[in-house]
Design a protein around this motif. Structure first.
Motif, PDB file in Angstrom:
ATOM      1  N   THR A   8     -14.495  43.828 -58.038  1.00  0.00           N
ATOM      2  CA  THR A   8     -15.119  44.526 -56.934  1.00  0.00           C
ATOM      3  C   THR A   8     -15.866  43.570 -56.014  1.00  0.00           C
ATOM      4  OG1 THR A   8     -15.357  46.526 -58.263  1.00  0.00           O
ATOM      5  CG2 THR A   8     -16.726  46.361 -56.316  1.00  0.00           C
ATOM      6  N   THR A  11     -11.901  39.803 -55.279  1.00  0.00           N
ATOM      7  CA  THR A  11     -10.641  40.023 -54.571  1.00  0.00           C
ATOM      8  C   THR A  11     -10.514  41.408 -53.945  1.00  0.00           C
ATOM      9  OG1 THR A  11      -9.602  40.689 -56.657  1.00  0.00           O
ATOM     10  CG2 THR A  11      -9.450  38.366 -56.033  1.00  0.00           C
ATOM     11  N   GLN A  12     -11.138  42.416 -54.542  1.00  0.00           N
ATOM     12  CA  GLN A  12     -10.942  43.772 -54.035  1.00  0.00           C
ATOM     13  C   GLN A  12     -11.696  44.055 -52.742  1.00  0.00           C
ATOM     14  OE1 GLN A  12     -11.505  47.102 -56.603  1.00  0.00           O
ATOM     15  NE2 GLN A  12     -10.274  46.271 -58.265  1.00  0.00           N
ATOM     16  N   LYS A  15     -11.002  42.520 -47.912  1.00  0.00           N
ATOM     17  CA  LYS A  15      -9.633  42.510 -47.398  1.00  0.00           C
ATOM     18  C   LYS A  15      -9.376  43.839 -46.712  1.00  0.00           C
ATOM     19  CE  LYS A  15      -7.333  44.365 -51.531  1.00  0.00           C
ATOM     20  NZ  LYS A  15      -6.302  44.111 -52.566  1.00  0.00           N
ATOM     21  N   PRO A  16      -8.423  43.883 -45.779  1.00  0.00           N
ATOM     22  CA  PRO A  16      -8.135  45.151 -45.076  1.00  0.00           C
ATOM     23  C   PRO A  16      -7.671  46.218 -46.055  1.00  0.00           C
ATOM     24  CG  PRO A  16      -7.123  43.286 -43.956  1.00  0.00           C
ATOM     25  CD  PRO A  16      -7.615  42.767 -45.271  1.00  0.00           C
ATOM     26  N   ARG A  17      -8.072  47.469 -45.773  1.00  0.00           N
ATOM     27  CA  ARG A  17      -7.616  48.605 -46.583  1.00  0.00           C
ATOM     28  C   ARG A  17      -7.707  49.865 -45.752  1.00  0.00           C
ATOM     29  NH1 ARG A  17     -12.122  46.888 -49.114  1.00  0.00           N
ATOM     30  NH2 ARG A  17     -10.927  46.239 -50.909  1.00  0.00           N
ATOM     31  N   SER A  18      -7.018  50.883 -46.188  1.00  0.00           N
ATOM     32  CA  SER A  18      -7.050  52.164 -45.492  1.00  0.00           C
ATOM     33  C   SER A  18      -8.367  52.888 -45.776  1.00  0.00           C
ATOM     34  CB  SER A  18      -5.883  53.046 -45.949  1.00  0.00           C
ATOM     35  OG  SER A  18      -6.077  53.437 -47.302  1.00  0.00           O
ATOM     36  N   GLU A  21      -8.317  54.245 -49.276  1.00  0.00           N
ATOM     37  CA  GLU A  21      -8.569  53.197 -50.263  1.00  0.00           C
ATOM     38  C   GLU A  21     -10.041  52.809 -50.295  1.00  0.00           C
ATOM     39  OE1 GLU A  21      -4.306  50.800 -50.221  1.00  0.00           O
ATOM     40  OE2 GLU A  21      -5.799  50.395 -48.678  1.00  0.00           O
ATOM     41  N   THR A  22     -10.674  52.771 -49.127  1.00  0.00           N
ATOM     42  CA  THR A  22     -12.100  52.432 -49.064  1.00  0.00           C
ATOM     43  C   THR A  22     -12.931  53.482 -49.772  1.00  0.00           C
ATOM     44  OG1 THR A  22     -11.808  51.243 -46.978  1.00  0.00           O
ATOM     45  CG2 THR A  22     -14.037  51.999 -47.503  1.00  0.00           C
ATOM     46  N   LEU A  25     -12.483  53.176 -53.537  1.00  0.00           N
ATOM     47  CA  LEU A  25     -13.179  52.027 -54.103  1.00  0.00           C
ATOM     48  C   LEU A  25     -14.665  52.327 -54.274  1.00  0.00           C
ATOM     49  CD1 LEU A  25     -12.667  48.321 -53.185  1.00  0.00           C
ATOM     50  CD2 LEU A  25     -14.970  49.241 -53.348  1.00  0.00           C
ATOM     51  N   GLY A 132     -12.742  45.041 -44.778  1.00  0.00           N
ATOM     52  CA  GLY A 132     -12.701  45.830 -45.996  1.00  0.00           C
ATOM     53  C   GLY A 132     -13.530  47.089 -45.941  1.00  0.00           C
TER      54      GLY A 132
END
Length: 203
Positions: A8, A11-12, A15-18, A21-22, A25, A132
């Motif tokens: 968390t 790497t997670q 970075k770009p995410r939808s 996904e955000t 997380l 992110g």
């Protein structure tokens, strides 16, 4: 999730995410978030709150903690002397953690991309407009919600500072607002990661 050295905080996160996904997380992270980031030496909330307080004539004026998460940013604002703090975040589980603190006047779960209500003397976005998390155009949305003379305080971490899209958004914001302060300093000390705190006043 493993604390400090877990995915968390590595790497997670940056970075770009939808949007979906955000939300997923941060929903899964809500209960451990405070322990994880404070354990990694999370200093940006206190730095941002102090920078905003230095530019604020009235600490009792209502401010909005945009992307308030679990309320660590609200705690820092209260510690800096602000007394009327509202918060909003897109993740219900994070808002529930913030509500348990009892320091916010009002807390809401917001929809991504929705402009915050007008009328606040200041809006803060601590680690929110970043790679992110919220997209670069969020800066324009937040400035748009402020009346002339309103103040926006926000931070960019190292990963965000290295992303041209976010820096272009910052230049666009400066075309509409005066830069009151800009200071680079520690973000997550245990990760040797920094952030720049900006305070802008809308023209």
């Amino acid at each position: 999730m493993t604390k400090d050295t877990g995915p968390t905080l590595d790497t997670q996160l940056w970075k770009p995410r939808s949007v979906a996904e955000t939300r997923a997380l941060y929903s899964g992270w809500a209960k451990d978030y405070d322990a994880d980031v404070t354990g990694a030496g999370y200093e940006t909330p206190a730095r941002l709150a102090a920078a905003l307080a230095a530019e604020s004539a009235d600490l009792t004026a209502p401010i909005l903690d945009f992307g308030c998460g679990t309320g660590l940013s609200g705690k820092a604002l209260a510690a800096a002397g602000f007394t009327t703090i509202d918060g909003t975040d897109i993740t219900p589980e994070m808002v529930a953690q913030a509500r348990a603190l009892g320091l916010y006047r009002e807390l809401t779960v917001s929809e991504p991309g929705t402009a915050p209500p007008a009328g606040y003397a200041a809006i803060t976005a601590t680690g929110v407009v970043s790679l992110g998390a919220a997209p670069p155009e969020t800066l324009d949305t937040l400035l748009g919600a402020l009346a002339p003379g309103g103040v926006l305080a926000f931070s960019y971490n190292d990963a965000t500072l290295a992303d041209p899209r976010y820096m272009q958004a910052l230049e666009g914001a400066k075309a509409r607002a005066d830069l009151l302060s800009e200071a680079y300093g520690p973000h997550l000390a245990a990760k040797d990661m920094g952030s720049t705190v900006y305070v802008l006043r809308k023209r």
